[in-house]
Scaffold this motif. Structure first.
Motif: not given
Length: 374
Positions: A286-300
Motif C-alpha cells: 500500500v503506497r501513500v503519496s502527496a503532490a501539488a497540482r496547480g492550485e490543488r493538493a493531491r493525496l493518493s
C-alpha cells in the motif's frame, strides 16, 4: 384655437386613459386576450375623440368630415382586429404551455417545451424546463439516498447482530461456568473486548455519517503540511498492516501546505489506508503519496487489491457498499462499509473531491483539496 384643440384632445385622452386603467385593474384576473382588446378599444376611442375634436374645431363639413371620420373608423377597426388576433395567438400559446406543464409526471419527467412560443413565454418555458431538470435530479438523489438508507439498515443490522450474538454466547458460557479453565476464560474476555471495540467503532462511524448528512460536521481548519498527515496515518496503520502481511510505503514529496481540519482530513486518509490494507493480499504493498497540482493538493492511496469491477466503481463511495469479488470483506469483519462514505463527506466538506480508479495491481484513491492561500 390650436392650443384649445390640443387641450381638449389631451383632456379627453387622459380621462379615457384613467377609465381604461380602472377597467384593466378590474380585469387583472381575466384572460390576456380581454386585456389586449381593452387596450385596443381605448386607443381607438382616444384617437377618434381627438380627430373629432380637430374636425369640429376646423369646422369641417360635409364630405370632408365624413372622409376623415371614415378613415379614422376604418383604422380603429383594423387596430382592434389586429389586437384581437394577437391576443388569440398569445392565449393559444399560453394554453399550449399550460398543457405541456399538466402532462409532466410527478417526478418532473416528460416536459416538452412547445415550439413557436412568443419570446416571453419561451423564456418561461425554458425556466420551467430547467426547474423540472433540477426536480428530476433531486428525485433521483432522493431515491438513491433512500436505497442507500435501506442498504445501510440491512448491513448494520447484520453486522451488529453477529458480534452481539458472539458476546452473548461467551457471556453465557462464562456465567454458566462452561468455560472453567483460566486460558479459555482469558480468551473469552479478550474476544469480548475485541467485539465491544468493533461495535464502538461502528457506532462512531454511524454517528459521524449522520453528522455529515445532517450538515452538522464542524471543521476547525488550519494550515497543515500533508507530509505530517501522511506520517501520522502510516504510523497508525503499521500494526494492522504487519498482521495482514502488507508493506506500507510513502512518497510525501516536498512540503505541501493546505487549509484543512487535521483531525477530519486525517480520519479520511486513515479510512482509505485501512481500506487498502484490508483488501490487499499478504505480500502486497500500500503506497501513500502527496503532490501539488496547480492550485490543488493531491493525496493518493494505491493498493494491490486486484482491481474493482468497472460496474462497481461508481458505487464505491455509497453507504454500506463493500463490493464483491475483488473487494470481498475479509474475515476481520471489515466494518459496516461506512469508511469510504465518511471519507467522501469529509473531503467534500473541505471543498475537495475524492475519486477512485483501477491502477496497476489494484486501485488508487485520490483526494484533491485546495492548497493553502495566505
Amino acid at each position: 384655437m390650436i392650443w384649445q384643440t390640443l387641450a381638449a384632445a389631451a383632456g379627453f385622452a387622459l380621462l379615457l386613459a384613467g377609465a381604461g386603467v380602472a377597467v384593466l385593474r378590474l380585469l387583472r384576473g381575466r384572460s390576456i386576450g380581454v386585456m389586449f382588446a381593452v387596450v385596443a378599444v381605448i386607443t381607438v376611442v382616444a384617437t377618434l375623440g381627438g380627430v373629432l375634436a380637430v374636425t369640429l374645431r376646423m369646422l369641417l363639413q360635409g364630405d370632408s368630415r365624413d372622409v376623415v371620420l371614415t378613415v379614422v373608423a376604418v383604422g380603429g377597426i383594423v387596430g382592434v382586429g389586429v389586437a384581437l388576433v394577437m391576443a388569440r395567438r398569445v392565449v393559444l400559446a399560453s394554453r399550449r404551455l399550460v398543457g405541456a406543464v399538466r402532462e409532466v409526471s410527478a417526478d418532473g419527467g416528460g416536459f416538452a417545451p412547445p415550439e413557436g412560443l412568443p419570446a416571453e413565454l419561451d423564456t418561461i418555458a425554458g425556466a420551467l424546463d430547467e426547474a423540472y431538470a433540477r426536480l428530476r435530479a433531486a428525485r433521483e438523489r432522493e431515491r438513491s439516498l433512500e436505497s442507500a438508507r435501506r442498504e445501510l439498515v440491512a448491513w448494520v443490522s447484520h453486522d451488529l447482530r453477529t458480534p452481539l450474538a458472539g458476546i452473548r454466547a461467551m457471556a453465557e458460557a462464562l456465567e454458566d461456568g462452561v468455560a472453567g479453565d483460566p486460558e479459555t476464560i482469558g480468551r473469552y474476555h479478550r474476544q469480548i473486548g475485541l467485539e465491544v471495540d468493533r461495535l464502538s467503532a461502528m457506532v462512531d462511524d454511524l454517528f459521524e455519517l449522520s453528522r455529515i448528512h445532517a450538515g452538522a460536521l464542524r471543521l476547525a481548519p488550519s494550515r497543515i503540511d500533508l507530509r505530517d498527515l501522511v506520517a501520522d496515518a502510516l504510523a497508525g496503520a503499521e500494526p494492522p498492516a504487519r498482521v495482514q502481511g502488507v508493506r506500507l510505503s510513502a512518497d510525501p514529496g516536498p512540503p505541501i501546505a493546505v487549509r484543512a481540519d487535521p483531525n477530519a482530513l486525517g480520519r479520511a486518509l486513515r479510512n482509505l489506508v485501512a481500506n487498502a490494507i484490508r483488501h490487499t493480499p499478504p505480500g502486497g504493498e500500500v503506497r501513500v503519496s502527496a503532490a501539488a497540482r496547480g492550485e490543488r493538493a493531491r493525496l493518493s492511496v494505491a493498493d494491490a487489491c486486484g482491481g474493482i469491477p468497472p460496474g462497481d466503481l461508481p458505487r464505491v463511495f455509497d453507504i454500506a457498499f463493500r463490493g464483491e469479488t475483488a473487494r470481498t470483506p475479509t474475515p476481520d469483519g471489515g466494518g459496516a462499509g461506512l469508511g469510504l462514505a465518511i471519507a467522501r463527506g469529509i473531503v467534500e466538506a473541505h471543498d475537495g473531491v475524492i475519486t477512485v480508479a483501477n491502477d496497476g495491481p489494484g486501485c488508487r484513491f485520490d483526494i484533491e483539496i485546495p492548497l493553502w492561500t495566505p
